[in-house]
Design a protein around this motif. Sequence first.
Motif, PDB file in Angstrom:
ATOM      1  N   GLY A  80       0.831  -1.197   0.000  1.00  0.00           N
ATOM      2  CA  GLY A  80       0.000   0.000   0.000  1.00  0.00           C
ATOM      3  C   GLY A  80       0.867   1.249   0.000  1.00  0.00           C
ATOM      4  O   GLY A  80       1.899   1.326   0.689  1.00  0.00           O
ATOM      5  N   GLY A 125      -5.488   3.508  -3.395  1.00  0.00           N
ATOM      6  CA  GLY A 125      -4.377   2.620  -3.087  1.00  0.00           C
ATOM      7  C   GLY A 125      -3.393   3.184  -2.086  1.00  0.00           C
ATOM      8  O   GLY A 125      -2.318   2.613  -1.869  1.00  0.00           O
ATOM      9  N   THR A 127      -2.720   3.509   1.553  1.00  0.00           N
ATOM     10  CA  THR A 127      -3.227   2.834   2.750  1.00  0.00           C
ATOM     11  C   THR A 127      -2.707   3.435   4.047  1.00  0.00           C
ATOM     12  O   THR A 127      -3.192   3.083   5.129  1.00  0.00           O
ATOM     13  CB  THR A 127      -2.879   1.330   2.717  1.00  0.00           C
ATOM     14  OG1 THR A 127      -1.456   1.177   2.563  1.00  0.00           O
ATOM     15  CG2 THR A 127      -3.599   0.639   1.560  1.00  0.00           C
ATOM     16  N   VAL A 395      -1.855  -3.587  -2.563  1.00  0.00           N
ATOM     17  CA  VAL A 395      -2.571  -2.911  -3.649  1.00  0.00           C
ATOM     18  C   VAL A 395      -2.166  -3.553  -4.969  1.00  0.00           C
ATOM     19  O   VAL A 395      -0.984  -3.851  -5.191  1.00  0.00           O
ATOM     20  CB  VAL A 395      -2.241  -1.400  -3.672  1.00  0.00           C
ATOM     21  CG1 VAL A 395      -2.892  -0.718  -4.870  1.00  0.00           C
ATOM     22  CG2 VAL A 395      -2.694  -0.742  -2.370  1.00  0.00           C
ATOM     23  N   VAL A 413      -6.342   0.920 -10.604  1.00  0.00           N
ATOM     24  CA  VAL A 413      -6.346   0.324  -9.267  1.00  0.00           C
ATOM     25  C   VAL A 413      -7.444  -0.736  -9.224  1.00  0.00           C
ATOM     26  O   VAL A 413      -8.628  -0.437  -9.372  1.00  0.00           O
ATOM     27  CB  VAL A 413      -6.589   1.382  -8.174  1.00  0.00           C
ATOM     28  CG1 VAL A 413      -6.612   0.718  -6.804  1.00  0.00           C
ATOM     29  CG2 VAL A 413      -5.515   2.449  -8.222  1.00  0.00           C
ATOM     30  N   VAL A 416      -7.548  -3.286  -3.340  1.00  0.00           N
ATOM     31  CA  VAL A 416      -6.971  -2.591  -2.188  1.00  0.00           C
ATOM     32  C   VAL A 416      -7.297  -3.380  -0.927  1.00  0.00           C
ATOM     33  O   VAL A 416      -8.463  -3.633  -0.621  1.00  0.00           O
ATOM     34  CB  VAL A 416      -7.509  -1.157  -2.042  1.00  0.00           C
ATOM     35  CG1 VAL A 416      -6.930  -0.493  -0.777  1.00  0.00           C
ATOM     36  CG2 VAL A 416      -7.188  -0.316  -3.269  1.00  0.00           C
ATOM     37  N   LYS A 418      -6.251  -3.308   3.253  1.00  0.00           N
ATOM     38  CA  LYS A 418      -5.572  -2.660   4.364  1.00  0.00           C
ATOM     39  C   LYS A 418      -5.842  -3.455   5.628  1.00  0.00           C
ATOM     40  O   LYS A 418      -6.993  -3.766   5.925  1.00  0.00           O
ATOM     41  CB  LYS A 418      -6.063  -1.217   4.560  1.00  0.00           C
ATOM     42  CG  LYS A 418      -5.273  -0.436   5.617  1.00  0.00           C
ATOM     43  CD  LYS A 418      -5.976   0.853   6.024  1.00  0.00           C
ATOM     44  CE  LYS A 418      -7.068   0.575   7.053  1.00  0.00           C
ATOM     45  NZ  LYS A 418      -7.641   1.810   7.629  1.00  0.00           N
TER      46      LYS A 418
END
Length: 428
Positions: A80, A125, A127, A395, A413, A416, A418
């Motif tokens: 990320g 993207g 994070t 990502v 993107v 994603v 996190k």
Amino acid sequence: MIKSLLLSLLSISITIAWGQPPTRSVIKSGKFFDSEKKQFLSNQFIVVEGNKIIYVGPSADNYRAKSQFIDLSNSTVIPGLVDSHTHLLFMQKSGTPFESDLIEHSDGDRLLRGSSIAKSFLEAGITTVKDLGNSGQYLDITLKKAIDKNWVWGPRMLVSGPIISPPNGQFGKLAYLHKSLPAKEYTIVRSVDEARSAVKEHQINGVDIIKICATNDNGLVLSPEQMRAIVEVAHQNGLKVTAHATYDEIIRDAVEAGVDGVEHGYGVSDSTLQLMAKKGTYLVPTDGTYDGYKGIVDLAKSNMSDQDIKQFVATSKDRLLRAVRAGVRIVYGSDLYLYTPRAIGLEAKNTLVSYAEAGLPVSDVLQIGTYNAALAVGKQAMFGVLKEGALADIVAFDGDLEKDFANVLYHKVYFVMKDGVIYKGASK
């Protein structure tokens, strides 16, 4: 009041099993970026358990049973992104007075808007962010807690609280009715004792980093003695210090005072860059491309000329390349607090594109935007990397990020994650 406003966002949030990542996920990457070694690898697997990465390697057969499989074999997979200079709670139109946002918007307005901006960064993207003030009296901590509690979507936040500044903060000449604004937006210090007390107050309030305004637009500066006192107390409490500093003399004073980082550094000399490299002081070049600045200026109908934009981009590029040649560690930071024609999180990546346009290889740019940013805050084992033991911030871009950098970075993107939770992209 503020908490009730934030709670109301729950009714419009998209649910994604908040705080409940799968027990285990096996991710197959196509092109894999090793941010520590600054190289691309092929056909790597990442195994995520809870919120941590437990394995990275060429085969994950031992982990496939009872695991969610995520196929990113057509994607470029990176850690990320980490934006090290944000202001999620402040927005301004290009060319308008600095104080306009504070006059027109309440703390509640800023928090609600900030939650939307935070979501935009995460979906782009990014994070993790280092949020460096212009956030009232610790509104950044309120937003950070809201994200941590899963009340709103957003990147992990490392926050500075109000910037420690000489009198008047970064405001220009203020009308009499607005003379109280600097004290509401900054921590103003006038002596060494006040500088020490300011750091202690910030530490008690739970900041992650100290941000100082070494100089402001009125020519007022923090003295070398004040900066040394801030650094001393901050380091005693395990906090790093970064300095808003834009011309050579004040940059050198800040570096000699022991700051860990310099933000902007537009007018820095080669000798000061050499000093920064010797002391290990990082630089956050908050740069942009001509197209990026042009879009912001045109949206605001500002009177900044095309030639002015081109000249600013050229001098920024020169400073960046001189810093790289001097051996200064470069750290990505967008400093994007201006209204933009595109989603702000998307536009924040324009800074990374500017580094590439300046001539840095894509692998260097990605390391600057991931590993270097984590290293600057001493968190390189936690984020900014894809390795065993790190937080699962992952990502993926649909396409080859190395060969088609700007287009893929902006528009492709695909996935994603996190802390092990998927916020964008489908599992298979």
